[in-house]
Scaffold this active site. Structure first.
Site, PDB file in Angstrom:
ATOM      1  N   ARG A 446       0.838  -1.202   0.000  1.00 51.07           N
ATOM      2  CA  ARG A 446       0.000   0.000   0.000  1.00 51.07           C
ATOM      3  C   ARG A 446       0.879   1.261   0.000  1.00 51.07           C
ATOM      4  NH1 ARG A 446      -4.618   2.516   4.004  1.00 51.07           N
ATOM      5  NH2 ARG A 446      -6.248   2.659   2.467  1.00 51.07           N
ATOM      6  N   LYS A 479      -9.356   3.844  16.521  1.00 50.06           N
ATOM      7  CA  LYS A 479      -9.290   2.680  15.625  1.00 50.06           C
ATOM      8  C   LYS A 479      -7.828   2.533  15.220  1.00 50.06           C
ATOM      9  CE  LYS A 479     -11.032   1.211  11.062  1.00 50.06           C
ATOM     10  NZ  LYS A 479     -11.882   1.668   9.940  1.00 50.06           N
ATOM     11  N   TRP A 480      -7.213   1.417  15.613  1.00 47.85           N
ATOM     12  CA  TRP A 480      -5.769   1.190  15.388  1.00 47.85           C
ATOM     13  C   TRP A 480      -5.623   0.267  14.186  1.00 47.85           C
ATOM     14  CZ3 TRP A 480      -1.648   2.094  19.276  1.00 47.85           C
ATOM     15  CH2 TRP A 480      -0.402   1.605  18.873  1.00 47.85           C
ATOM     16  N   ASP A 481      -5.148   0.837  13.081  1.00 42.53           N
ATOM     17  CA  ASP A 481      -5.100   0.100  11.815  1.00 42.53           C
ATOM     18  C   ASP A 481      -3.681  -0.360  11.515  1.00 42.53           C
ATOM     19  OD1 ASP A 481      -5.995  -0.918   9.415  1.00 42.53           O
ATOM     20  OD2 ASP A 481      -6.809   0.970   8.659  1.00 42.53           O
ATOM     21  N   GLY A 532      -9.166  -4.273   7.716  1.00 40.62           N
ATOM     22  CA  GLY A 532     -10.261  -5.148   8.131  1.00 40.62           C
ATOM     23  C   GLY A 532      -9.739  -6.114   9.177  1.00 40.62           C
ATOM     24  N   ASP A 537      -7.188 -11.627  16.320  1.00 43.03           N
ATOM     25  CA  ASP A 537      -6.644 -12.728  17.104  1.00 43.03           C
ATOM     26  C   ASP A 537      -6.840 -12.435  18.578  1.00 43.03           C
ATOM     27  OD1 ASP A 537      -4.212 -11.190  18.073  1.00 43.03           O
ATOM     28  OD2 ASP A 537      -3.856 -11.112  15.917  1.00 43.03           O
ATOM     29  N   ASP A 551     -12.714  -5.525   5.701  1.00 48.58           N
ATOM     30  CA  ASP A 551     -12.982  -4.371   4.838  1.00 48.58           C
ATOM     31  C   ASP A 551     -14.136  -4.665   3.893  1.00 48.58           C
ATOM     32  OD1 ASP A 551     -11.293  -2.547   5.835  1.00 48.58           O
ATOM     33  OD2 ASP A 551      -9.715  -2.791   4.341  1.00 48.58           O
ATOM     34  N   GLU A 617     -35.028   5.004   4.391  1.00 47.94           N
ATOM     35  CA  GLU A 617     -33.827   4.373   4.963  1.00 47.94           C
ATOM     36  C   GLU A 617     -33.511   4.962   6.334  1.00 47.94           C
ATOM     37  OE1 GLU A 617     -31.226   3.107   1.021  1.00 47.94           O
ATOM     38  OE2 GLU A 617     -31.312   5.223   1.590  1.00 47.94           O
TER      39      GLU A 617
HETATM   40  C1  DGJ Z   1      -8.251  -0.179   6.260  1.00 50.84           C
HETATM   41  C2  DGJ Z   1      -9.414  -0.256   7.198  1.00 50.84           C
HETATM   42  O1  DGJ Z   1      -9.833  -1.568   7.362  1.00 50.84           O
HETATM   43  C3  DGJ Z   1     -10.511   0.637   6.693  1.00 50.84           C
HETATM   44  O2  DGJ Z   1     -11.652   0.517   7.495  1.00 50.84           O
HETATM   45  C4  DGJ Z   1     -10.010   2.055   6.690  1.00 50.84           C
HETATM   46  O3  DGJ Z   1      -9.744   2.464   7.997  1.00 50.84           O
HETATM   47  C5  DGJ Z   1      -8.762   2.158   5.824  1.00 50.84           C
HETATM   48  N1  DGJ Z   1      -7.774   1.193   6.194  1.00 50.84           N
HETATM   49  C6  DGJ Z   1      -8.164   3.519   5.913  1.00 50.84           C
HETATM   50  O4  DGJ Z   1      -6.983   3.619   5.238  1.00 50.84           O
END
Ligand code: DGJ
Length: 735
Positions: A446, A479-481, A532, A537, A551, A617
């Site tokens: 990415r 949210k820790w990505d 996603g 784990d 995702d 909706e």
């Molecule tokens: C991947 C995440 O799973 C998405 O929900 C989103 O936060 C994107 N990264 C953002 O780059």
């Protein structure tokens, strides 16, 4: 007593309410694994071992010419390399510079109240009321070197969980090199079992697969420096005939978020071994005198009552004794996330527009996803520069958050601390902080590189960045990505001989950061994420009570993803959102109601431009939000039942929640095919009280009728139609 030590028979027996686990020290001091199965007290299970000369099976030291005694067929508790056992091993180590070999014999043991801890690593813990939890320590020692292996067992008698860890210690003066250190091994006398595991891909995680075990080695693993989308560090062994309701099932979950390896081997005598632990492909961990190495913890569960009981036992135990966050008991906010609504392209006005609508329909939180920091208008730049882009937002972060709070919503934000973009101030200042191999063009994922979390200065930078962010505004959720696999594992700061330790040190660095965040800001709701569910784990659950599950937000593909995830994890940990239609990932059109039914299977929220929804909706969304809030306890803490499998049933997928006392339940069905001249479809409910009378859709049924005869489903009226109903006990059969 959960743990019984018989000094005469030299057996160690661990009892839980449904299982018995036993080891025995034999005449040569080897620690045998004699039994793990249905609770069966008062027996020395070594009678199951039949010594014989099996040919080409060597004898270890001190066993003379007794050719019936060999490590190559004996059931071993923690098999080590170099001692005549040619099957898969738990440990490969030895004095540095020598051929790795160990001959581990029993040294000592003790039993203590409570559960051992593992500093720096996730571990299950005894809660306040868990007086039944005990720890067993068994120490083994190499015959030749001062190498000690302590096997740790945490026995949660009432919760029906046994945890395992091994600690390898060098008490000598010569360095010791570890090349493999699994968390556990189990030997079974025969391979009468099948393996259930969960494979997948990005946007298609945890697909269910049940397979026979071949002679030879079967493996599910990850070498990605993360648990990964492709395989999951949770597996089930079960009887060939095991079903949701019946049969012997063993669940094994590794509490680790890095690469892992789970192997089974059916040997020449049709015996079955399974080992589970960290990825050892590049492992070279040197222990100087006095140093020790702790493997991550594995959690084991056995039940003879089928897969539903296994999942519910593990789910409940993880919720109470693994997840630490205060949010496991508090009502979590129902949120809207702006990712699929705007991606990187947003203004303050657009965000406020979505937030305003969120407040109007009854949501509790607005989450600002990727794109708010540094120079981050695409995924090619900015990672590492964790300061708000005020030019893009047109205000400070505090001002934005204040506006959102004024609407009655709390505020959450996205971060990806482990990564760096080459086009970032951080990379320009510290190119050597990224994992790259000198002289080679790095592997990019990415368009980004992975920060070297094995370095103390990188960890300090990130702790500081987190603290600055947390103090810059009122942030209630993170949210820790983590959006790529780890590769080019070379640390510019580590001496060349320690490079084989960097992969695991990376994960320890990650845990240090998560510990920092969760201990400093305990009220913050942390959601794990890795593109996603690439890091879904049990290790992550120790820090984050919920994880973005995939995702892929398509309600129909989510049926399979949720189904697979439900085997090893509490459904309250599955973050699931209603998203736009046609779906952004696969273009599928599904009714708004179905998207809600599917997302309510987990921790519920929205991820679309709410301001673009139709009146109809919006009304449906209000109804969904109110319903989730009203039945929050049922969805979050109820027992979860898979009523049909999306992998075998073409017509529909069904699941239900049942409250702990069985007086309330929900049933959800998503139709996945349409037919002309449709046949009536039925589904049998589970987990109800047989003699209770329930009201469902205005009619009364006994629990027995609902479970053993089932309900007749309505005929779907359109593609991917759905059905959702609540059941309430309204009486009981008189005896
Ligand atoms: C991947 C995440 O799973 C998405 O929900 C989103 O936060 C994107 N990264 C953002 O780059």
């Amino acid at each position: 007593m959960a743990i019984r030590v018989d000094q005469t028979a030299k057996t160690f027996t661990l009892d839980t309410i449904k299982s018995t686990y036993q080891m025995k020290v034999d005449a040569h001091g080897n620690l045998l694994h004699t039994y793990y199965g249905a609770r069966a007290q008062g027996t020395d299970f070594s009678y199951l071992i039949s010594p014989a000369d099996h040919g080409f099976c060597g004898q270890p030291a001190g066993c003379g010419d007794d050719r019936t005694y060999s490590m190559d067929y004996l059931p071993l508790e923690y098999p080590a390399h170099g001692n005549g056992d040619y099957r898969i091993k738990a440990l490969r180590a030895g004095a540095a510079g020598q051929a790795p070999a160990l001959d581990l014999r029993y040294h000592s043991s003790d039993v203590t109240a409570g559960k051992y801890a593992l500093p720096g690593l996730p571990a299950m813990f005894a809660g306040e009321g868990d007086q039944d939890v005990q720890t067993l320590r068994i120490v083994l020692k190499d015959l030749y070197e001062e190498i000690y292996v302590t096997l740790l067992y945490g026995v949660f008698e009432k919760k029906n969980i046994v945890t395992r860890t091994a600690v390898i210690e060098n008490k000598g003066s010569r360095p010791v090199c570890i090349r493999r250190a699994m968390s556990m091994g189990l030997d079974f006398p025969e391979n009468d079992k099948e393996l259930i595991h969960f494979y997948g891909k990005h946007a298609g995680e945890r697909q269910f697969e049940r397979t026979a075990l071949l002679h030879g080695i079967t493996e599910v693993s990850s070498t990605r420096g993360m648990s990964g989308h492709q395989h999951n560090p949770f597996v089930v062994l079960c009887d060939k005939s095991a079903t949701e309701e019946n049969g012997d099932c063993w669940g094994i979950s590794l509490l680790y978020s890095g690469g892992f390896r789970i192997q089974t081997e059916t040997d020449q005598l049709d015996q079955l071994r399974i080992v589970c632990g960290i990825d050892d492909e590049e492992l070279e961990w040197t222990l100087s005198g006095g140093e020790s190495f702790a493997t991550p913890e594995a959690a084991l569960c056995f039940t003879d009552r089928g897969l539903a009981d296994l999942s519910n036992t593990i789910g409940a135990a993880f919720r109470t004794n693994l997840i630490r966050s205060v949010w496991k008991d508090r009502r979590r906010p129902l949120l809207v996330n702006n990712w699929e609504a705007t991606y990187f392209d947003f203004t303050k006005e657009k965000l406020l527009e979505i937030a305003r609508q969120a407040a109007e329909i009854g949501l509790d939180m607005f989450v600002l996803d990727d794109g708010w920091f540094g120079k981050r208008d695409s995924d090619r730049s900015g990672l590492g520069d964790w300061y708000v882009n005020e030019e893009k937002l047109g205000c400070t972060l505090r001002e934005l958050v204040d506006d959102i709070r004024d609407m009655g919503l709390s505020f959450g934000i996205w971060i990806e601390p482990e990564m760096v973009s080459e086009d970032s101030d951080l990379y320009r200042a510290h190119p050597d902080w990224a994992l790259t191999i000198p002289g080679r063009d790095p592997v990019r994922g990415r368009s980004q590189l992975v920060l070297d979390l094995s370095r103390a200065e990188v960890i300090e930078y990130l702790k500081d960045a987190i603290d600055r962010l947390m103090h810059s505004a009122d942030i209630a959720y993170i949210k820790w990505d983590m959006n790529r696999s780890v590769e080019n594992i070379y640390s510019a700061a580590a001496p060349s001989l320690s490079q084989g330790a960097v992969k695991h040190r990376y994960v320890l660095g990650l845990y240090e950061l998560l510990e920092h965040l969760t201990s400093r800001y305990p009220d913050v709701l942390l959601e794990g994420c890795s593109g996603g569910g690439g890091r879904f784990d049990a290790g992550m659950l120790y820090y984050a009570p919920q994880i973005w599950c995939s995702d892929n937000t398509d309600a129909v593909e989510r049926l399979r993803i949720h189904y697979g995830t439900s085997f090893g994890y509490p459904m309250s940990s599955v973050a699931a959102h209603v998203s736009v239609c046609p779906n952004e990932q696969n273009g599928r059109r599904t009714p708004f109601q179905t998207r809600g039914v599917c997302a309510m299977q987990g921790s519920f929220g929205y991820e679309l431009d709410l301001s673009a929804l139709s009146e109809e909706e919006l009304e449906e969304a209000k109804h969904q939000i109110a319903c989730y809030k009203e039945h929050y306890e049922l969805f979050q803490k109820g027992r979860y039942y898979r009523l049909s499998s999306p992998f075998t049933n073409r017509s529909f997928t069904a699941w239900s929640y049942v409250s702990e006392d069985g007086s309330e339940a929900s049933v959800s069905i998503v139709f996945t095919d349409l037919y002309g001249n449709p046949k009536p479809l039925r589904v049998k409910l589970k987990g109800l009280k047989e003699d209770a009378v329930y009201r469902l859709d205005g009619k009364e049924y006994t629990g027995g009728a609902l479970m053993y005869a089932g309900i007749v489903l309505p005929v779907p009226e359109c593609d991917y139609d759905s059905y959702f109903a609540l059941l309430k006990q309204c009486g009981a059969l008189s005896k």
